[in-house]
Design an enzyme around this catalytic site. Structure first.
Site, short mmCIF file in Angstrom:
data_model
loop_
_atom_site.label_atom_id
_atom_site.label_comp_id
_atom_site.label_asym_id
_atom_site.label_seq_id
_atom_site.Cartn_x
_atom_site.Cartn_y
_atom_site.Cartn_z
N ASP A 1 -8.35 7.87 12.53
CA ASP A 1 -7.33 8.47 13.39
C ASP A 1 -6.27 9.23 12.59
O ASP A 1 -6.05 8.90 11.43
CB ASP A 1 -6.66 7.37 14.26
CG ASP A 1 -5.95 6.28 13.46
OD1 ASP A 1 -6.54 5.76 12.50
OD2 ASP A 1 -4.80 5.95 13.80
N HIS B 1 -3.55 8.41 9.53
CA HIS B 1 -3.98 7.07 9.12
C HIS B 1 -5.27 7.15 8.30
O HIS B 1 -5.46 6.42 7.32
CB HIS B 1 -4.17 6.19 10.37
CG HIS B 1 -4.13 4.72 10.10
ND1 HIS B 1 -4.39 3.79 11.07
CD2 HIS B 1 -3.88 4.02 8.97
CE1 HIS B 1 -4.28 2.57 10.53
NE2 HIS B 1 -3.97 2.69 9.27
N HIS C 1 -1.05 8.38 14.01
CA HIS C 1 -2.19 7.59 14.47
C HIS C 1 -2.60 8.04 15.87
O HIS C 1 -1.82 8.66 16.57
CB HIS C 1 -1.79 6.11 14.65
CG HIS C 1 -1.22 5.43 13.46
ND1 HIS C 1 -1.95 4.59 12.68
CD2 HIS C 1 0.03 5.43 12.94
CE1 HIS C 1 -1.17 4.09 11.71
NE2 HIS C 1 0.02 4.59 11.84
N TYR C 2 -3.80 7.63 16.29
CA TYR C 2 -4.05 7.56 17.73
C TYR C 2 -4.18 6.09 18.09
O TYR C 2 -4.47 5.25 17.23
CB TYR C 2 -5.25 8.39 18.19
CG TYR C 2 -6.65 8.06 17.72
CD1 TYR C 2 -7.14 6.75 17.72
CD2 TYR C 2 -7.52 9.08 17.36
CE1 TYR C 2 -8.45 6.48 17.33
CE2 TYR C 2 -8.83 8.82 16.97
CZ TYR C 2 -9.28 7.51 16.96
OH TYR C 2 -10.57 7.26 16.58
N THR C 3 -3.96 5.79 19.39
CA THR C 3 -3.96 4.38 19.80
C THR C 3 -5.37 3.79 19.85
O THR C 3 -5.54 2.60 19.59
CB THR C 3 -3.35 4.22 21.22
OG1 THR C 3 -4.10 5.04 22.13
CG2 THR C 3 -1.89 4.63 21.23
N GLU D 1 2.28 6.44 17.02
CA GLU D 1 1.01 6.28 17.73
C GLU D 1 0.95 7.33 18.84
O GLU D 1 1.82 7.37 19.71
CB GLU D 1 0.91 4.88 18.37
CG GLU D 1 0.70 3.75 17.38
CD GLU D 1 -0.75 3.59 16.93
OE1 GLU D 1 -1.63 4.35 17.41
OE2 GLU D 1 -0.99 2.71 16.08
ZN LIG Z 1 -4.00 4.11 13.08
#
Ligand SMILES: [Zn+2]
Length: 252
Positions: free
Chosen positions: A149, A139, A32-34, A97
Protein backbone atom coordinates in the site's frame (compact mmCIF):
# COMPACT_ATOMS: atom_id res chain seq x y z
CA UNK A 1 -8.36 15.93 21.70
CA UNK A 2 -8.16 18.75 19.14
CA UNK A 3 -7.14 18.29 15.50
CA UNK A 4 -3.56 19.35 14.70
CA UNK A 5 -4.58 20.54 11.26
CA UNK A 6 -6.61 23.64 10.45
CA UNK A 7 -8.48 21.59 7.81
CA UNK A 8 -11.94 20.36 8.74
CA UNK A 9 -11.51 17.14 10.72
CA UNK A 10 -13.29 15.07 13.34
CA UNK A 11 -11.37 13.43 16.16
CA UNK A 12 -11.85 9.80 17.13
CA UNK A 13 -9.08 8.98 19.60
CA UNK A 14 -7.14 5.74 19.16
CA UNK A 15 -6.16 3.46 22.04
CA UNK A 16 -2.66 2.60 20.80
CA UNK A 17 0.00 5.33 20.86
CA UNK A 18 2.89 6.46 23.02
CA UNK A 19 5.57 9.16 23.11
CA UNK A 20 7.99 9.16 20.19
CA UNK A 21 11.52 7.86 20.80
CA UNK A 22 13.39 10.45 22.86
CA UNK A 23 14.71 13.21 20.62
CA UNK A 24 12.92 11.86 17.54
CA UNK A 25 11.62 14.51 15.14
CA UNK A 26 9.02 13.98 12.43
CA UNK A 27 10.92 13.58 9.17
CA UNK A 28 8.73 11.13 7.18
CA UNK A 29 5.15 11.35 5.93
CA UNK A 30 3.93 7.78 5.35
CA UNK A 31 0.89 7.01 3.19
CA UNK A 32 -1.20 3.85 3.47
CA UNK A 33 -4.44 2.40 2.23
CA UNK A 34 -6.77 0.82 4.76
CA UNK A 35 -7.29 -2.47 2.90
CA UNK A 36 -10.69 -2.82 4.56
CA UNK A 37 -14.27 -3.02 3.29
CA UNK A 38 -15.36 0.37 4.67
CA UNK A 39 -13.79 3.51 6.12
CA UNK A 40 -16.06 3.28 9.19
CA UNK A 41 -14.80 -0.21 9.98
CA UNK A 42 -11.24 0.96 9.42
CA UNK A 43 -11.61 3.83 11.93
CA UNK A 44 -13.11 1.47 14.50
CA UNK A 45 -10.28 -1.01 14.01
CA UNK A 46 -7.53 1.62 14.06
CA UNK A 47 -8.92 3.06 17.30
CA UNK A 48 -9.46 -0.23 19.13
CA UNK A 49 -6.95 -1.51 21.67
CA UNK A 50 -7.13 -5.09 20.39
CA UNK A 51 -5.97 -4.17 16.87
CA UNK A 52 -2.45 -3.30 18.17
CA UNK A 53 -2.30 -0.70 15.38
CA UNK A 54 -3.25 2.96 14.99
CA UNK A 55 -2.60 5.91 12.68
CA UNK A 56 -2.67 9.69 12.90
CA UNK A 57 -5.25 10.30 10.16
CA UNK A 58 -7.77 8.56 7.97
CA UNK A 59 -9.33 10.00 4.81
CA UNK A 60 -12.48 8.29 3.56
CA UNK A 61 -13.60 7.95 -0.06
CA UNK A 62 -15.59 11.21 0.14
CA UNK A 63 -12.54 13.11 1.41
CA UNK A 64 -13.70 13.35 5.05
CA UNK A 65 -10.85 13.57 7.50
CA UNK A 66 -10.59 11.82 10.89
CA UNK A 67 -7.70 12.37 13.27
CA UNK A 68 -7.05 9.49 15.68
CA UNK A 69 -3.61 10.16 17.20
CA UNK A 70 -1.98 13.50 18.01
CA UNK A 71 0.88 14.36 15.66
CA UNK A 72 3.14 14.70 18.69
CA UNK A 73 2.69 11.03 19.53
CA UNK A 74 4.01 7.81 18.05
CA UNK A 75 1.21 5.93 16.27
CA UNK A 76 1.51 2.25 15.33
CA UNK A 77 1.15 2.25 11.56
CA UNK A 78 4.52 1.35 10.02
CA UNK A 79 5.39 -1.86 11.89
CA UNK A 80 8.55 -3.70 10.91
CA UNK A 81 10.04 -1.24 8.44
CA UNK A 82 13.17 0.50 7.16
CA UNK A 83 14.22 3.64 5.33
CA UNK A 84 17.76 4.98 4.88
CA UNK A 85 19.06 3.32 8.04
CA UNK A 86 16.03 4.12 10.23
CA UNK A 87 14.11 1.11 11.55
CA UNK A 88 11.79 2.88 14.01
CA UNK A 89 9.72 4.56 11.31
CA UNK A 90 6.81 5.07 13.73
CA UNK A 91 8.95 7.37 15.89
CA UNK A 92 9.88 9.65 13.00
CA UNK A 93 6.70 9.69 10.93
CA UNK A 94 3.13 10.84 10.59
CA UNK A 95 0.82 8.25 9.05
CA UNK A 96 -2.21 8.80 6.84
CA UNK A 97 -4.60 5.93 6.06
CA UNK A 98 -6.39 6.53 2.77
CA UNK A 99 -9.48 4.38 2.60
CA UNK A 100 -9.36 1.85 -0.24
CA UNK A 101 -10.29 -1.85 -0.09
CA UNK A 102 -6.82 -2.64 -1.43
CA UNK A 103 -5.29 -5.45 -3.49
CA UNK A 104 -6.84 -8.15 -1.29
CA UNK A 105 -10.45 -7.01 -1.76
CA UNK A 106 -11.38 -4.72 -4.63
CA UNK A 107 -8.46 -2.37 -5.31
CA UNK A 108 -10.02 0.66 -6.94
CA UNK A 109 -9.06 4.12 -8.15
CA UNK A 110 -8.83 6.78 -5.47
CA UNK A 111 -11.80 9.14 -6.05
CA UNK A 112 -11.15 12.79 -6.92
CA UNK A 113 -12.75 14.12 -3.69
CA UNK A 114 -10.52 11.82 -1.69
CA UNK A 115 -7.39 12.85 -3.62
CA UNK A 116 -8.20 16.53 -3.07
CA UNK A 117 -8.34 15.88 0.69
CA UNK A 118 -5.14 13.79 0.62
CA UNK A 119 -3.38 16.57 -1.25
CA UNK A 120 -4.59 19.27 1.17
CA UNK A 121 -3.60 17.31 4.27
CA UNK A 122 -0.19 16.37 2.86
CA UNK A 123 0.53 20.00 1.89
CA UNK A 124 -0.42 21.07 5.42
CA UNK A 125 1.66 18.42 7.24
CA UNK A 126 4.72 18.81 5.01
CA UNK A 127 4.70 22.58 5.57
CA UNK A 128 4.21 22.42 9.34
CA UNK A 129 6.89 19.75 9.88
CA UNK A 130 9.19 20.80 7.01
CA UNK A 131 9.22 17.29 5.60
CA UNK A 132 11.61 16.89 2.66
CA UNK A 133 10.03 15.80 -0.65
CA UNK A 134 12.01 12.53 -0.79
CA UNK A 135 10.68 11.55 2.63
CA UNK A 136 7.03 11.39 1.59
CA UNK A 137 6.76 7.63 1.20
CA UNK A 138 4.36 4.73 0.85
CA UNK A 139 4.10 1.88 3.32
CA UNK A 140 5.38 -0.45 0.59
CA UNK A 141 8.55 1.66 0.27
CA UNK A 142 9.51 1.08 3.91
CA UNK A 143 8.27 -2.55 4.13
CA UNK A 144 8.44 -3.97 0.57
CA UNK A 145 8.75 -7.54 1.83
CA UNK A 146 5.26 -7.48 3.37
CA UNK A 147 3.27 -4.43 2.20
CA UNK A 148 1.88 -3.13 -1.11
CA UNK A 149 0.00 0.00 0.00
CA UNK A 150 -1.03 2.58 -1.12
CA UNK A 151 -0.24 0.82 -4.40
CA UNK A 152 0.13 1.61 -8.09
CA UNK A 153 -3.29 3.28 -8.44
CA UNK A 154 -2.21 6.03 -6.05
CA UNK A 155 -1.36 9.20 -7.99
CA UNK A 156 2.06 10.25 -6.67
CA UNK A 157 2.61 12.42 -9.74
CA UNK A 158 -0.40 14.52 -8.84
CA UNK A 159 0.87 15.03 -5.29
CA UNK A 160 4.25 16.09 -6.67
CA UNK A 161 2.42 18.67 -8.77
CA UNK A 162 1.20 20.14 -5.48
CA UNK A 163 4.76 20.20 -4.15
CA UNK A 164 4.46 17.01 -2.10
CA UNK A 165 6.93 14.16 -2.63
CA UNK A 166 9.81 13.44 -4.97
CA UNK A 167 8.92 12.52 -8.52
CA UNK A 168 10.31 12.35 -12.01
CA UNK A 169 8.26 11.43 -15.06
CA UNK A 170 8.68 7.62 -15.39
CA UNK A 171 10.81 6.54 -18.36
CA UNK A 172 9.01 4.99 -21.33
CA UNK A 173 8.54 1.21 -21.11
CA UNK A 174 10.56 -0.33 -23.95
CA UNK A 175 9.41 -3.91 -23.62
CA UNK A 176 12.80 -5.33 -22.64
CA UNK A 177 12.72 -8.19 -20.12
CA UNK A 178 15.27 -6.59 -17.82
CA UNK A 179 16.84 -8.28 -14.82
CA UNK A 180 14.87 -10.61 -12.61
CA UNK A 181 14.91 -13.37 -10.04
CA UNK A 182 18.06 -15.49 -10.26
CA UNK A 183 20.19 -13.06 -12.30
CA UNK A 184 23.67 -12.37 -10.93
CA UNK A 185 26.59 -10.07 -11.54
CA UNK A 186 27.99 -6.58 -11.11
CA UNK A 187 24.97 -4.95 -12.79
CA UNK A 188 22.72 -6.51 -10.16
CA UNK A 189 25.02 -5.29 -7.38
CA UNK A 190 24.92 -1.82 -8.95
CA UNK A 191 21.12 -1.82 -9.08
CA UNK A 192 20.89 -3.01 -5.47
CA UNK A 193 23.32 -0.28 -4.39
CA UNK A 194 21.29 2.42 -6.17
CA UNK A 195 18.09 1.22 -4.48
CA UNK A 196 19.91 1.37 -1.12
CA UNK A 197 21.28 4.84 -1.94
CA UNK A 198 17.72 6.01 -2.50
CA UNK A 199 16.68 4.64 0.92
CA UNK A 200 15.31 1.15 0.32
CA UNK A 201 16.48 -1.81 2.39
CA UNK A 202 18.67 -3.43 -0.25
CA UNK A 203 21.93 -5.31 0.09
CA UNK A 204 24.43 -5.16 -2.81
CA UNK A 205 24.94 -8.93 -2.94
CA UNK A 206 25.04 -9.16 -6.72
CA UNK A 207 22.27 -11.78 -6.66
CA UNK A 208 18.75 -10.79 -7.74
CA UNK A 209 16.98 -12.62 -4.92
CA UNK A 210 13.43 -12.50 -3.60
CA UNK A 211 14.22 -9.46 -1.40
CA UNK A 212 15.43 -7.57 -4.50
CA UNK A 213 12.25 -8.52 -6.36
CA UNK A 214 10.16 -7.11 -3.49
CA UNK A 215 12.11 -3.85 -3.51
CA UNK A 216 11.90 -3.46 -7.31
CA UNK A 217 8.15 -4.13 -7.07
CA UNK A 218 7.77 -1.47 -4.36
CA UNK A 219 9.83 0.98 -6.42
CA UNK A 220 7.57 0.39 -9.44
CA UNK A 221 4.35 0.82 -7.43
CA UNK A 222 5.56 4.27 -6.41
CA UNK A 223 7.67 5.54 -9.30
CA UNK A 224 6.81 3.52 -12.46
CA UNK A 225 3.22 2.43 -11.80
CA UNK A 226 2.26 1.60 -15.41
CA UNK A 227 3.92 -1.82 -15.10
CA UNK A 228 4.52 -3.51 -11.74
CA UNK A 229 6.25 -6.83 -12.37
CA UNK A 230 9.32 -6.87 -10.10
CA UNK A 231 11.71 -6.89 -13.08
CA UNK A 232 14.38 -4.23 -13.41
CA UNK A 233 13.90 -3.21 -17.04
CA UNK A 234 15.49 -0.14 -18.73
CA UNK A 235 12.56 2.06 -17.78
CA UNK A 236 12.76 1.10 -14.10
CA UNK A 237 16.53 1.61 -13.91
CA UNK A 238 16.43 4.88 -15.83
CA UNK A 239 13.67 6.24 -13.59
CA UNK A 240 15.65 5.26 -10.46
CA UNK A 241 18.83 6.89 -11.78
CA UNK A 242 17.04 10.15 -12.59
CA UNK A 243 15.47 10.19 -9.12
CA UNK A 244 18.92 9.71 -7.56
CA UNK A 245 20.46 12.41 -9.73
CA UNK A 246 17.72 14.88 -8.85
CA UNK A 247 17.76 14.26 -5.16
CA UNK A 248 19.20 16.90 -2.86
CA UNK A 249 22.28 15.66 -1.02
CA UNK A 250 21.48 14.14 2.36
CA UNK A 251 21.95 16.66 5.11
CA UNK A 252 21.59 19.67 2.83
ZN1 LIG B 1 -0.09 0.39 5.48
Amino acid sequence: MQPDTSLEAVCYPAANFEPRREGALVSILLLHYTGMASAEKAVEWLCSAESRVSCHYLIDEAGRLTQMVSEQMRAWHAGDSYWAGETDINSVSIGIEIHNPGHGLAYSNFPEKQMQAVEALCVDIVARHRIRPELVLGHSDVAPWRKSDPGEKFDWGRLAGAGVGHWVEPARIEGDAGFGLGDEGPEIAGLQQQLADYGYRSEASGVFDEATEFVVTAFQRHFRPALVNGRADHSTIDTLQRLLAGRPLLGS
